[in-house]
Every structure is written in C-alpha cells, then in structure tokens.
Design an enzyme around this catalytic site. Structure first.
Site, mmCIF file in Angstrom:
data_model
loop_
_atom_site.group_PDB
_atom_site.id
_atom_site.type_symbol
_atom_site.label_atom_id
_atom_site.label_comp_id
_atom_site.label_asym_id
_atom_site.label_seq_id
_atom_site.Cartn_x
_atom_site.Cartn_y
_atom_site.Cartn_z
ATOM 1 N N SER A 158 0.831 -1.203 0.000
ATOM 2 C CA SER A 158 0.000 0.000 0.000
ATOM 3 C C SER A 158 0.869 1.256 0.000
ATOM 4 C CB SER A 158 -0.958 -0.051 1.198
ATOM 5 O OG SER A 158 -1.958 0.921 1.079
ATOM 6 N N ASP B 216 -9.798 -4.515 -4.920
ATOM 7 C CA ASP B 216 -9.054 -3.405 -4.322
ATOM 8 C C ASP B 216 -9.307 -2.128 -5.119
ATOM 9 O OD1 ASP B 216 -7.247 -1.736 -3.078
ATOM 10 O OD2 ASP B 216 -5.472 -2.861 -3.679
ATOM 11 N N HIS C 185 -8.166 -4.884 -0.628
ATOM 12 C CA HIS C 185 -6.891 -4.241 -0.308
ATOM 13 C C HIS C 185 -6.235 -4.865 0.935
ATOM 14 C CE1 HIS C 185 -3.988 -1.048 -0.610
ATOM 15 N NE2 HIS C 185 -4.217 -0.628 0.620
#
Length: 310
Positions: free
Chosen positions: A166, A247, A279
C-alpha cells in the site's frame, strides 16, 4: 476543504479514513497502533533486534536474521516498508513483525523493517526521507564495516530486495527511484522490488496525501504519480506487482506496470492478481488460501525464482 463539525462540537480541519485533525492541532487516529506493538524476539528460527538509524530525526528499524546461519553464509538483504496510509502502522506492530519474520525464515534473508515517521505530525516527505536513510544505512554494510554485525557477517549486497504494501509500496518505488538517480555503493545490486497493492494516486485517497504533504505538486506530484523519467531510473532489475480484484487501488497497480514498460526502463515487470480479494487482504487475514499464495510467490521472488500466476 471546508472545516466540518465532529459529534462533540469540536471543529475539524479535515476528516480522513485514518485520522482526524482538530482545530487545536490534536490528531486522533481511527486505528491507534501503540497497544499492538511488540518487542523484538528470539525463537527457534528467527532473531530480531531494534536499531537506531539516526537520532535527528529519529529513524528506527527492526533487523531480522535467521538462526543456524553458517559463519561464511551470505543471505539476500530485504528492505521492508510497512503500509498504513502514511499515517498509521509500524515496523513494530505485531502483524508486521510476524509477517516479516515469516518471510525472512521462509526465504532465508536478512531483513531490515523500516520504522519511518508518520504523517500528519511529520508531514510528507518525512516517510520518504526516513526510508531512504534506512536503505542507505543498510547498504552501507556492503563493505563489511557497517554498524550492525548481522548485516556485516551475513548480508549479500549483490542480492538486495525492496518490498512493501500500500503506502509502503509507494515509498518503495520512491526509494528505488532515488537509488537510480543517486547510484549505489560498490558491490551493491538491487535485484528486485515487490509492490503489494501499491498506491499511486488516482483515487479519493489523494486528498489525504495532499493534506499530509503541504509542499506538493498537486495530483501530478512525481511521488504520487511517477513520471516517465523517474520510472526509467527505477534502480532495480525486476519488479513484481501484486493487485487484488476488489481493491480500489487495483487499477493503479496495473497502470504502474504499463507505465514502467513504456518508460524505457530496462528491467522485467510482472503482475500477479488475486481474484475476489480486497486491499491488503494478506495482512488482514494472513491465513486464508490466497494470502498464503501471495506469501509463497513473494518468497519465490526473494529467492530469485520465477513467480507463477495466481
């Protein structure tokens, strides 16, 4: 953005998924991490310790090494950069401690997990600067004369890998770009970079990033949306990008792969997609089948092996 009112009447400067900032400057995190931090540990397979990269600013890291390493055995070096929207998370968080421990034991690497300063108290670019400082610190052991004996004795700096998830994946890219522009110490080779569900702008999260980075170039800021000249200088030989079907950042991971190819960068890039997942599912539910598959593929990558498709 106009201020809004909280339930208790305090005036907020902003409201974001990870934190609130009140008019008096107080920051309230939606997911506080302090109680979830764990100390370094010693077990049958893994040993870890905390090190200070610098004191001004305060940059820390957790170093991991496998047990049973022979005196002349050299292992790949992994730089791990955690996620958390640039504003939460920690290398010392139980989930990241256990995740890096497992990667290290399975792939047999020496790992440096970076504890960078969090926004908004430490505005961006603090996170990028800290990750670069920690990477330079780690690579400074290539001649065997660095401050950490584990890296001196067991690090193979011809096989360095950078990975993160991320926001951490975004920071990894920026570290690799700096490596490409600045050059690497003698004997150092960044063999690969693995980006798990990377953030590269193009979503509602951009408002939060721009808030956390007061001196920015808008939505075209190169740290947010990498330009061709930076992509062409990514300082590693191969890149693995993980995306998840559900995601909201999936499209940006695929965009990064295509832009990296078009930039003239001379390495190889591959994408692995996990269907039906959201995600950072590998962090939120690490024992599910697809999280284990992601881990297996990442271990293969760190071992220098080819990675099969999900």
């Amino acid at each position: 953005m106009e201020p809004t009112k909280s339930d208790n009447g305090d005036v907020l400067h902003e409201f974001f998924p990870f934190f609130k900032v009140y008019k008096d400057g107080r920051v309230e995190r939606m997911m506080p991490m302090e109680k979830l931090k764990v100390p370094p540990s010693e077990d049958a397979e893994v040993r870890s310790k905390d090190v200070t990269i610098s004191t001004e600013p305060a940059v820390l890291a957790r170093v991991f090494a496998p047990r049973g390493t022979g005196p002349a055995e050299r292992l790949p070096v992994l730089i791990y950069i955690h996620g958390g929207g640039f504003s939460i998370g920690s290398a010392f968080h139980r989930v990241y401690h256990e995740y890096v421990s497992l990667l290290m034991a399975r792939a047999r690497v020496v790992a440096v997990s970076v504890e960078y300063r969090l926004a908004p108290e430490n505005p961006i670019p603090a996170c990028y600067d800290d990750a670069w400082a920690a990477t330079r610190w780690a690579l400074g052991h290539a001649d065997g004369n660095g401050p950490d004996p584990w890296l001196n004795e067991h690090g193979d700096f011809g096989r360095v890998y950078i990975t993160g998830d991320s926001a951490g994946a975004n920071i990894c890219h920026n570290v690799a770009v700096r490596a490409g522009w600045a050059g690497l110490p003698a004997g150092v080779r960044i063999a690969g970079m693995a980006l798990v569900h990377p953030y590269f702008g193009g979503t509602d999260d951009d408002k939060m990033w721009l808030y956390m980075c007061p001196e920015n170039g808008g939505l075209a800021d190169p740290r947010l949306k990498p330009p061709p000249e930076d992509l062409a200088r990514v300082g590693c030989e191969k890149v693995l990008v993980f995306v998840a079907q559900k995601d909201h950042l999936r499209g940006r991971g695929l965009w990064y792969r295509e832009e990296l190819k078009r930039s003239g960068w001379g390495g190889s890039v591959e994408v692995v997609e996990h269907e039906g997942e959201s995600h950072v599912f590998h962090i939120l539910k690490p024992q599910c089948d697809k999280a284990l598959d992601l881990k297996d593929k990442l271990v293969d990558f760190l071992r220098g092996n080819a990675v099969g498709k999900a």
